[in-house]
Design a protein around this motif. Sequence first.
Motif, PDB file in Angstrom:
ATOM      1  N   GLN A  72     -19.838  16.296  -0.518  1.00 33.04           N
ATOM      2  CA  GLN A  72     -19.175  15.083  -0.025  1.00 33.04           C
ATOM      3  C   GLN A  72     -17.689  15.101  -0.323  1.00 33.04           C
ATOM      4  OE1 GLN A  72     -20.964  10.923  -0.104  1.00 33.04           O
ATOM      5  NE2 GLN A  72     -19.557  10.758  -1.827  1.00 33.04           N
ATOM      6  N   ILE A  73     -16.902  14.513   0.583  1.00 30.53           N
ATOM      7  CA  ILE A  73     -15.479  14.325   0.366  1.00 30.53           C
ATOM      8  C   ILE A  73     -15.169  12.847   0.555  1.00 30.53           C
ATOM      9  CG2 ILE A  73     -14.982  14.982   2.767  1.00 30.53           C
ATOM     10  CD1 ILE A  73     -12.216  15.931   1.813  1.00 30.53           C
ATOM     11  N   THR A  74     -14.370  12.315  -0.348  1.00 26.36           N
ATOM     12  CA  THR A  74     -14.025  10.901  -0.330  1.00 26.36           C
ATOM     13  C   THR A  74     -12.510  10.729  -0.389  1.00 26.36           C
ATOM     14  OG1 THR A  74     -16.071  10.290  -1.453  1.00 26.36           O
ATOM     15  CG2 THR A  74     -14.277   8.693  -1.526  1.00 26.36           C
ATOM     16  N   ILE A  75     -11.997   9.870   0.469  1.00 26.20           N
ATOM     17  CA  ILE A  75     -10.585   9.470   0.412  1.00 26.20           C
ATOM     18  C   ILE A  75     -10.548   8.146  -0.333  1.00 26.20           C
ATOM     19  CG2 ILE A  75      -8.546   8.830   1.739  1.00 26.20           C
ATOM     20  CD1 ILE A  75      -9.622  10.616   4.010  1.00 26.20           C
ATOM     21  N   GLN A  76      -9.824   8.105  -1.443  1.00 31.04           N
ATOM     22  CA  GLN A  76      -9.853   6.929  -2.296  1.00 31.04           C
ATOM     23  C   GLN A  76      -8.517   6.752  -3.016  1.00 31.04           C
ATOM     24  OE1 GLN A  76     -13.029   8.100  -5.000  1.00 31.04           O
ATOM     25  NE2 GLN A  76     -11.559   8.802  -6.528  1.00 31.04           N
ATOM     26  N   PRO A  77      -8.277   5.560  -3.581  1.00 31.65           N
ATOM     27  CA  PRO A  77      -7.061   5.340  -4.360  1.00 31.65           C
ATOM     28  C   PRO A  77      -7.109   6.089  -5.690  1.00 31.65           C
ATOM     29  CG  PRO A  77      -7.988   3.257  -3.582  1.00 31.65           C
ATOM     30  CD  PRO A  77      -9.022   4.316  -3.364  1.00 31.65           C
ATOM     31  N   VAL A  78      -5.941   6.497  -6.158  1.00 28.34           N
ATOM     32  CA  VAL A  78      -5.807   7.029  -7.508  1.00 28.34           C
ATOM     33  C   VAL A  78      -5.722   5.832  -8.451  1.00 28.34           C
ATOM     34  CG1 VAL A  78      -4.414   8.412  -9.084  1.00 28.34           C
ATOM     35  CG2 VAL A  78      -4.586   9.053  -6.657  1.00 28.34           C
ATOM     36  N   ALA A  79      -6.593   5.769  -9.415  1.00 32.05           N
ATOM     37  CA  ALA A  79      -6.664   4.609 -10.294  1.00 32.05           C
ATOM     38  C   ALA A  79      -5.316   4.329 -10.961  1.00 32.05           C
ATOM     39  CB  ALA A  79      -7.737   4.823 -11.357  1.00 32.05           C
ATOM     40  N   GLY A  80      -4.828   3.097 -10.778  1.00 32.60           N
ATOM     41  CA  GLY A  80      -3.626   2.640 -11.471  1.00 32.60           C
ATOM     42  C   GLY A  80      -2.318   3.171 -10.945  1.00 32.60           C
ATOM     43  N   LYS A  81      -2.324   3.879  -9.819  1.00 32.73           N
ATOM     44  CA  LYS A  81      -1.084   4.468  -9.304  1.00 32.73           C
ATOM     45  C   LYS A  81      -0.705   3.802  -7.989  1.00 32.73           C
ATOM     46  CE  LYS A  81       1.189   8.971  -8.809  1.00 32.73           C
ATOM     47  NZ  LYS A  81       1.000  10.444  -8.865  1.00 32.73           N
ATOM     48  N   PHE A  82       0.452   3.127  -7.962  1.00 30.56           N
ATOM     49  CA  PHE A  82       0.877   2.354  -6.802  1.00 30.56           C
ATOM     50  C   PHE A  82       2.321   2.682  -6.439  1.00 30.56           C
ATOM     51  CE2 PHE A  82      -2.534  -0.036  -8.710  1.00 30.56           C
ATOM     52  CZ  PHE A  82      -3.239  -0.547  -7.632  1.00 30.56           C
ATOM     53  N   VAL A  83       2.655   2.368  -5.196  1.00 27.68           N
ATOM     54  CA  VAL A  83       4.040   2.435  -4.735  1.00 27.68           C
ATOM     55  C   VAL A  83       4.372   1.108  -4.057  1.00 27.68           C
ATOM     56  CG1 VAL A  83       4.106   4.938  -4.457  1.00 27.68           C
ATOM     57  CG2 VAL A  83       3.336   3.506  -2.559  1.00 27.68           C
ATOM     58  N   THR A  84       5.635   0.752  -4.085  1.00 26.91           N
ATOM     59  CA  THR A  84       6.085  -0.483  -3.442  1.00 26.91           C
ATOM     60  C   THR A  84       6.571  -0.166  -2.041  1.00 26.91           C
ATOM     61  OG1 THR A  84       6.729  -1.428  -5.561  1.00 26.91           O
ATOM     62  CG2 THR A  84       7.657  -2.445  -3.588  1.00 26.91           C
ATOM     63  N   VAL A  85       6.052  -0.869  -1.044  1.00 30.26           N
ATOM     64  CA  VAL A  85       6.379  -0.604   0.353  1.00 30.26           C
ATOM     65  C   VAL A  85       6.609  -1.929   1.076  1.00 30.26           C
ATOM     66  CG1 VAL A  85       5.012   1.521   0.378  1.00 30.26           C
ATOM     67  CG2 VAL A  85       3.960  -0.639   1.090  1.00 30.26           C
ATOM     68  N   THR A  86       7.146  -1.837   2.267  1.00 26.71           N
ATOM     69  CA  THR A  86       7.268  -2.997   3.143  1.00 26.71           C
ATOM     70  C   THR A  86       6.064  -3.039   4.068  1.00 26.71           C
ATOM     71  OG1 THR A  86       9.680  -2.887   3.100  1.00 26.71           O
ATOM     72  CG2 THR A  86       8.693  -4.145   4.899  1.00 26.71           C
ATOM     73  N   VAL A  87       5.462  -4.205   4.186  1.00 26.43           N
ATOM     74  CA  VAL A  87       4.316  -4.377   5.075  1.00 26.43           C
ATOM     75  C   VAL A  87       4.597  -5.515   6.050  1.00 26.43           C
ATOM     76  CG1 VAL A  87       2.606  -3.438   3.467  1.00 26.43           C
ATOM     77  CG2 VAL A  87       3.151  -5.893   3.396  1.00 26.43           C
ATOM     78  N   ALA A  88       3.996  -5.416   7.222  1.00 26.36           N
ATOM     79  CA  ALA A  88       4.144  -6.435   8.269  1.00 26.36           C
ATOM     80  C   ALA A  88       2.792  -7.087   8.515  1.00 26.36           C
ATOM     81  CB  ALA A  88       4.668  -5.809   9.560  1.00 26.36           C
ATOM     82  N   LEU A  89       2.788  -8.408   8.613  1.00 24.59           N
ATOM     83  CA  LEU A  89       1.564  -9.157   8.894  1.00 24.59           C
ATOM     84  C   LEU A  89       1.207  -8.976  10.364  1.00 24.59           C
ATOM     85  CD1 LEU A  89      -0.530 -11.302   7.871  1.00 24.59           C
ATOM     86  CD2 LEU A  89       1.043 -13.038   8.765  1.00 24.59           C
ATOM     87  N   ILE A  90       0.017  -8.401  10.632  1.00 22.91           N
ATOM     88  CA  ILE A  90      -0.374  -8.173  12.030  1.00 22.91           C
ATOM     89  C   ILE A  90      -1.644  -8.932  12.412  1.00 22.91           C
ATOM     90  CG2 ILE A  90       0.812  -5.972  12.288  1.00 22.91           C
ATOM     91  CD1 ILE A  90      -1.879  -4.564  11.793  1.00 22.91           C
ATOM     92  N   GLY A  91      -2.303  -9.569  11.446  1.00 23.22           N
ATOM     93  CA  GLY A  91      -3.493 -10.339  11.768  1.00 23.22           C
ATOM     94  C   GLY A  91      -3.794 -11.348  10.679  1.00 23.22           C
ATOM     95  N   LEU A  92      -4.467 -12.447  11.038  1.00 21.97           N
ATOM     96  CA  LEU A  92      -4.846 -13.456  10.052  1.00 21.97           C
ATOM     97  C   LEU A  92      -6.089 -14.203  10.516  1.00 21.97           C
ATOM     98  CD1 LEU A  92      -3.919 -14.731   7.321  1.00 21.97           C
ATOM     99  CD2 LEU A  92      -2.867 -16.549   8.681  1.00 21.97           C
ATOM    100  N   HIS A  93      -7.160 -14.126   9.713  1.00 15.49           N
ATOM    101  CA  HIS A  93      -8.329 -14.989   9.900  1.00 15.49           C
ATOM    102  C   HIS A  93      -8.055 -16.323   9.222  1.00 15.49           C
ATOM    103  CE1 HIS A  93     -10.752 -11.834  11.518  1.00 15.49           C
ATOM    104  NE2 HIS A  93     -11.277 -11.369  10.405  1.00 15.49           N
ATOM    105  N   VAL A  94      -8.397 -17.425   9.882  1.00 13.77           N
ATOM    106  CA  VAL A  94      -8.354 -18.744   9.248  1.00 13.77           C
ATOM    107  C   VAL A  94      -9.784 -19.281   9.253  1.00 13.77           C
ATOM    108  CG1 VAL A  94      -5.960 -19.193   9.869  1.00 13.77           C
ATOM    109  CG2 VAL A  94      -7.753 -19.900  11.439  1.00 13.77           C
TER     110      VAL A  94
END
Length: 487
Positions: free
Chosen positions: A236-258
């Motif tokens: 098996q191969i899994t794509i997953q986050p590295v625990a505790g490792k983050f980067v700061t990026v700009t994100v754009a809101l493209i959807g919202l459930h109400v």
Amino acid sequence: MKTIQWLTLTFATTMAASGVAGALSPANAAAPPPAKNCPAFGWSEGLGQYLKPDAAFPTSDTKTIPTPDCNFHQWSWEAFVWATALVKDSGSGTNVPRFMTLATPAELLSNADDAGAPKLRPLTLAARAQVFHGAAGFTEGAGAIVQADGNMLVAQNGYPVYASVHMNQTYFNTARKNLIVTGGYQSQPASSSFAVGDAVFKATWLRLDPNQAPPAGAYTTQAQVPVLENKITPGQITIQPVAGKFVTVTVALIGLHVVGYTENHPEFLWGTFELKNNSPQTPDNTFEPSASRSDPKSYTLYKGRTPFSQVNIAAQPGASRPQLTLDPATQKLTPVTNVVLENKTGGENQPNGVGNIYAINAQAQGFLSNLKGPQSTFASYSLDGTVWMLPNSYNLNSNQTNAVGSVNLANATAETFVQQADNTPIKNVLNCFLCHNPTSYSFQTPPPAKLPNRLIALSHVLSIGSPYEVPNSISGKLLMRPDPFRK
């Protein structure tokens, strides 16, 4: 490790006259008519009340029975305006959308309390750990890198589309009392439920490359997103986050459930919004995954002239076709997902329902676009549709077949791969209540064990930290490559 579980009134509603099948053409056809007095006279001007810092969440649109179809879609816009109203962050003094000051799932297992002055929650996306609550290294974020069905939407720039969940105080309080990992869910009576005024919002975010311009009209902000890795285990191969490792990026809101509990509707009303030009949008129940159909225009999540036979296709790591792969150095994934919203107004099934949505969109967008300053940004978003059930009919056996209104509702940024309703109990009926219903935790086969049906089970935040939560990763069978030296 966790295991995967189960605007205007001239917008067209017909095929483009240009001959490019499946594309909407705003210039070539008139919208269907709304019901008489829809929207209600002066309704859009009244949206201003929901911009006030102390505005109450709307709940009275459904007070009168029977409630006109128009009222449900008006409510969705009222809830959207309430959620996106720019309020002053008590920490920084800057103005932020109200929903970003609300509690996230990360706080449900802490002593956090969001009472008091609005305060911006740091937007930490996809921080959910690969282990359960109580295990070393457990963390919980605002959302995940995969959709609810466990598949990943990969934007045109190669990054995953992220999600975040935000709850008002009363919803948060009830959810915390009913968490599965604390035994609250199991100890409550089957009739345990939320209350009028409870609300939850699910946002979808497009990560931008450095110096990349955001989609036209999008609200943008900073977010922490995890660094991704490939983890290989036997077979098996899994794509997953590295625990505790983050980067700061700009994100754009493209959807919202109400999503909100209004008078006479304990099943909640479910409305969903998208940024204009996310993708092509086809009239309800006309989409065909055909190689001869496409749209010549490029959109945020669609490359122009991509055949509709190649859209809304989920990829998996290790799969022979299509194979999802991650480049750890660039953090980019391939292949990208080309997206089409298959039902422009969610299969709205009420008289004049489609026309009601167009008319309400036009008035609400007009109101917001006439505002001065940053608040007018949110005129760039459109209501896809709203779904609900008959008043006070919600019970322990309710599901998607009991839906009314936009009965085939999906947001192209959050339910990309589950828009087809051909093989469901009722044709062209596939909506939020498929997954959000009293059986949310009772259909599994061990592990985990089945839990009893509960009215409150329609909330998926109750599963945080438990085996019932969708993992924050995507896995596939590892295919062995041929050995060129083996005869």
